[in-house]
Design an enzyme around this catalytic site. Structure first.
Site, mmCIF file in Angstrom:
data_model
loop_
_atom_site.group_PDB
_atom_site.id
_atom_site.type_symbol
_atom_site.label_atom_id
_atom_site.label_comp_id
_atom_site.label_asym_id
_atom_site.label_seq_id
_atom_site.Cartn_x
_atom_site.Cartn_y
_atom_site.Cartn_z
ATOM 1 N N GLU A 17 8.950 15.608 15.982
ATOM 2 C CA GLU A 17 9.549 15.442 14.658
ATOM 3 C C GLU A 17 8.974 16.499 13.714
ATOM 4 O OE1 GLU A 17 8.309 12.059 12.274
ATOM 5 O OE2 GLU A 17 10.413 11.587 11.899
ATOM 6 N N CYS A 45 13.557 9.885 8.133
ATOM 7 C CA CYS A 45 13.391 9.468 9.526
ATOM 8 C C CYS A 45 14.693 9.572 10.299
ATOM 9 C CB CYS A 45 12.841 8.050 9.583
ATOM 10 S SG CYS A 45 13.850 6.881 8.656
ATOM 11 N N GLU A 95 8.270 0.896 11.608
ATOM 12 C CA GLU A 95 9.404 1.816 11.411
ATOM 13 C C GLU A 95 8.826 3.221 11.478
ATOM 14 O OE1 GLU A 95 12.493 1.076 11.191
ATOM 15 O OE2 GLU A 95 12.516 -1.051 10.703
ATOM 16 N N LYS A 114 0.859 -1.197 0.000
ATOM 17 C CA LYS A 114 0.000 0.000 0.000
ATOM 18 C C LYS A 114 0.888 1.238 0.000
ATOM 19 C CE LYS A 114 -1.848 2.915 2.064
ATOM 20 N NZ LYS A 114 -1.754 4.341 1.745
HETATM 21 P P1 NAD Z 1 1.629 8.475 7.923
HETATM 22 O O1 NAD Z 1 1.684 7.632 9.124
HETATM 23 O O2 NAD Z 1 0.656 9.574 7.860
HETATM 24 O O3 NAD Z 1 1.353 7.583 6.609
HETATM 25 C C1 NAD Z 1 2.148 6.470 6.265
HETATM 26 C C2 NAD Z 1 1.315 5.475 5.477
HETATM 27 O O4 NAD Z 1 0.251 5.009 6.312
HETATM 28 C C3 NAD Z 1 0.667 6.046 4.230
HETATM 29 O O5 NAD Z 1 0.667 5.049 3.216
HETATM 30 C C4 NAD Z 1 -0.762 6.347 4.691
HETATM 31 O O6 NAD Z 1 -1.689 6.323 3.627
HETATM 32 C C5 NAD Z 1 -1.011 5.209 5.659
HETATM 33 N N1 NAD Z 1 -1.991 5.510 6.721
HETATM 34 C C6 NAD Z 1 -2.307 6.706 7.256
HETATM 35 N N2 NAD Z 1 -3.227 6.565 8.222
HETATM 36 C C7 NAD Z 1 -3.512 5.243 8.302
HETATM 37 C C8 NAD Z 1 -4.385 4.458 9.112
HETATM 38 N N3 NAD Z 1 -5.168 5.025 10.024
HETATM 39 N N4 NAD Z 1 -4.405 3.125 8.950
HETATM 40 C C9 NAD Z 1 -3.614 2.536 8.031
HETATM 41 N N5 NAD Z 1 -2.767 3.230 7.213
HETATM 42 C C10 NAD Z 1 -2.713 4.569 7.353
HETATM 43 O O7 NAD Z 1 3.120 8.978 7.748
HETATM 44 P P2 NAD Z 1 3.666 10.077 6.747
HETATM 45 O O8 NAD Z 1 3.466 11.413 7.320
HETATM 46 O O9 NAD Z 1 3.141 9.801 5.387
HETATM 47 O O10 NAD Z 1 5.227 9.703 6.726
HETATM 48 C C11 NAD Z 1 6.196 10.373 7.453
HETATM 49 C C12 NAD Z 1 6.572 9.599 8.697
HETATM 50 O O11 NAD Z 1 7.205 8.366 8.331
HETATM 51 C C13 NAD Z 1 7.562 10.318 9.572
HETATM 52 O O12 NAD Z 1 7.150 10.241 10.913
HETATM 53 C C14 NAD Z 1 8.860 9.542 9.368
HETATM 54 O O13 NAD Z 1 9.770 9.617 10.435
HETATM 55 C C15 NAD Z 1 8.341 8.165 9.171
HETATM 56 N N6 NAD Z 1 9.354 7.331 8.506
HETATM 57 C C16 NAD Z 1 9.992 6.366 9.245
HETATM 58 C C17 NAD Z 1 10.997 5.594 8.667
HETATM 59 C C18 NAD Z 1 11.698 4.528 9.445
HETATM 60 O O14 NAD Z 1 12.291 3.649 8.828
HETATM 61 N N7 NAD Z 1 11.663 4.552 10.773
HETATM 62 C C19 NAD Z 1 11.338 5.800 7.322
HETATM 63 C C20 NAD Z 1 10.670 6.805 6.611
HETATM 64 C C21 NAD Z 1 9.667 7.565 7.210
#
Ligand code: NAD
Length: 499
Positions: A397, A298, A264, A190
């Site tokens: 963050e 991240c 993650e 997804k």
């Molecule tokens: P997000 O949590 O809003 O979304 C991530 C994914 O989850 C998207 O595909 C989104 O459509 C989906 N999603 C959103 N709400 C959901 C729900 N209620 N149920 C199921 N799926 C859902 O995150 P974002 O803002 O898109 O991404 C940025 C974040 O990702 C930052 O916090 C960053 O630190 C983190 N990140 C972590 C790593 C790591 O390896 N630790 C790597 C990259 C990014």
């Protein structure tokens, strides 16, 4: 600055099937007419559309993955056969690295120089997991004290839902997909609704590699489709990369059926600058945090901890250096920093600048849209100084090109400040003394520690402590997350083990 970007249908690189969904290893008609608009962050204009996967598409993908796992050949294929398929996907991805990089830049505004470097490694991730699989001990025969044998086997965990964000769409996807397929799982990917294009290229590679039907599907969609995927009883494991808030939600949903999770999540990583290193030697490592992905990584070292009597020197150096960074058209090879990925990110970063000012931090440089850029989600590299670790800009963050500089008096205090965070993803020591770095790294409560910059090598275990996540990706530890262990008791060694 005015930029023009081609519409997807006129672009030099484009998906072969942009109006289909890839479900059960085939290009199919989507269940609804709903579309995901691709907004180019350089121009703020819609540059393309692909179908949005809806609940019915998710059901179809999970049913296919379930059938492929329960009665298809993939989980039972030999290690040699699975590794061979992974290597074929790797080869195909390498031939399409330019397309991956170009589409990522189009969707997210990261400089093409940066997305090219990362996209070139996507094939390598599949090769890595082929290597790890070939070396893994999948059946461990142990002699029992009570007599007879126990065979401890590693079995594929089942149907995997892989959910990824927009900040490194293809890279974060392949880490999950390669490991899950290597283990013999079937996968429903997804992608984030803002950045679905690279997944189309991955699907083309998986289609060409001719994996068994049902092993792989893609359902790019919004929150409703994603939530449905997480709740789906046909899914055995959710591997998620994204925000800590969403990760907590997913973990609570999965708890209901004790579905396995790897998370993650976010970070607020600290760099401790020790006294033996000159400020200029720290410069490339610090600048790297705001360039590349515009701080939207991240592992960004967003807290820079500097001895109190060297703060003024660092402020002066960084003010100059941040204002010299080449910001502009992400497709220009000379560009060092592109745009934030979307309006929501632009608003969030602006809001944190306001919060930092209100909290009494000193804005050294940046803090706004740069002069001359009245369109696009450009944001000047920003440094706050005089920051206390209790401030929100030091604890939360920001996910943008905003660093905070925090003074310390003793090294013990610096370690305590670094560890005083709800997150525990990454950290770094800035020093020329590797022995000192090692000793201090052992005291940091984070999943990884780099030297003189952030380091991310996905052939090594990567993941977070505390609210930065659970589980690891990369290396044998990454593969282990897609196995369940089974202990089989037998009075004697089975013929298959003796042969
Ligand atoms: P997000 O949590 O809003 O979304 C991530 C994914 O989850 C998207 O595909 C989104 O459509 C989906 N999603 C959103 N709400 C959901 C729900 N209620 N149920 C199921 N799926 C859902 O995150 P974002 O803002 O898109 O991404 C940025 C974040 O990702 C930052 O916090 C960053 O630190 C983190 N990140 C972590 C790593 C790591 O390896 N630790 C790597 C990259 C990014």
């Amino acid at each position: 600055m005015q930029m023009t970007v081609p519409y997807l249908s006129d672009a030099p690189f484009q998906p072969a099937h942009p109006q289909s969904l890839f479900i059960a290893n085939r290009w199919v008609q989507p269940a609804s007419a709903e579309q995901l608009e691709i907004v180019c962050p350089m121009t703020e204009e819609v540059v393309g559309e692909v179908p949005a996967a809806v609940v019915a598409d998710v059901d179809r993908a999970v049913a296919a993955a379930r059938a492929a796992f329960d009665s298809g050949p993939w989980p039972k294929t030999s290690v040699a056969e699975r590794a061979g398929k992974l290597r074929e996907i790797a080869r195909l991805l390498k031939t399409r690295a330019d397309a991956l990089a170009w589409l990522w830049t189009l969707e997210a505004g990261a400089p093409n120089m940066f997305t090219s470097r990362v996209s070139e490694n996507c094939g390598m991730i599949f090769e890595h997991y082929a290597d790890v699989l070939e070396k893994a001990c999948l059946v461990d025969a142990r002699q029992r004290a009570a007599g007879g044998y126990a065979l401890v086997t590693q079995e594929p965990i089942g149907v995997v839902a892989a959910i990824v964000p927009w900040n490194a769409p293809i890279f974060l996807a392949v880490i999950k997909v390669a490991a899950a397929l290597a283990a013999g799982c079937t996968v429903v990917l997804k992608p984030a609704p803002e950045t679905p294009l690279d997944a189309y290229i991955l699907a083309e590679c998986i289609e060409a590699a001719d994996l068994p039907e049902g092993t792989f599907s893609i359902v790019a969609g919004g929150r409703e489709a994603s939530d449905h995927l997480v709740r789906h009883p046909g899914v055995d494991k959710v591997t998620f990369t994204g925000s800590t808030a969403t990760g907590k939600h997913i973990m609570s949903v999965c708890a209901d059926r004790v579905a396995r999770v790897t998370l993650e999540l976010g970070g607020k990583s600290a760099a401790i600058v020790l006294d033996d290193i000159a400020p200029t030697d720290c410069l490339p490592g610090i600048l790297g945090q705001v360039m590349g992905n515009c701080g939207q990584a991240c592992v960004t070292l967003s807290r820079i901890l500097v001895q109190r009597d060297r703060i003024a020197e660092f402020e002066e150096m960084l003010e100059h250096a941040f204002s010299q960074v080449r910001l502009g058209d992400p497709f220009d090879p000379a560009t060092q920093i592109g745009t934030l990925a979307m309006e929501r990110q632009f608003d969030k970063v602006n809001e944190y600048v306001r919060i930092g000012r209100d909290e009494g931090a000193k804005l050294v440089v940046g803090g706004a849209r740069p002069a001359g850029f009245d369109r696009g989600y450009f944001f000047a590299p920003t440094l706050f100084s005089g920051v206390d670790n209790a401030m929100r800009i030091a604890r939360e963050e920001i996910f943008g090109p905003v660093l905070v500089m925090i003074p310390y008096d003793t090294v013990d205090e610096a370690v305590a400040i670094a560890n005083d965070s709800p997150y525990g993803l990454h950290g770094a020591l800035f020093t020329h003394d590797a022995d000192r770095a090692y000793a201090l790294a052992r005291q940091l409560r984070t999943g990884s520690v780099g030297l003189n910059g952030n380091t991310m090598d996905l052939t090594m275990p990567f993941g977070g402590w505390k609210q930065s996540g659970i589980g690891r990706e990369g290396g044998p530890e990454g593969l282990a997350g897609f196995f369940e262990e089974k202990t089989i008791y037998l009075p004697s060694m089975p013929a298959a083990m003796v042969a």
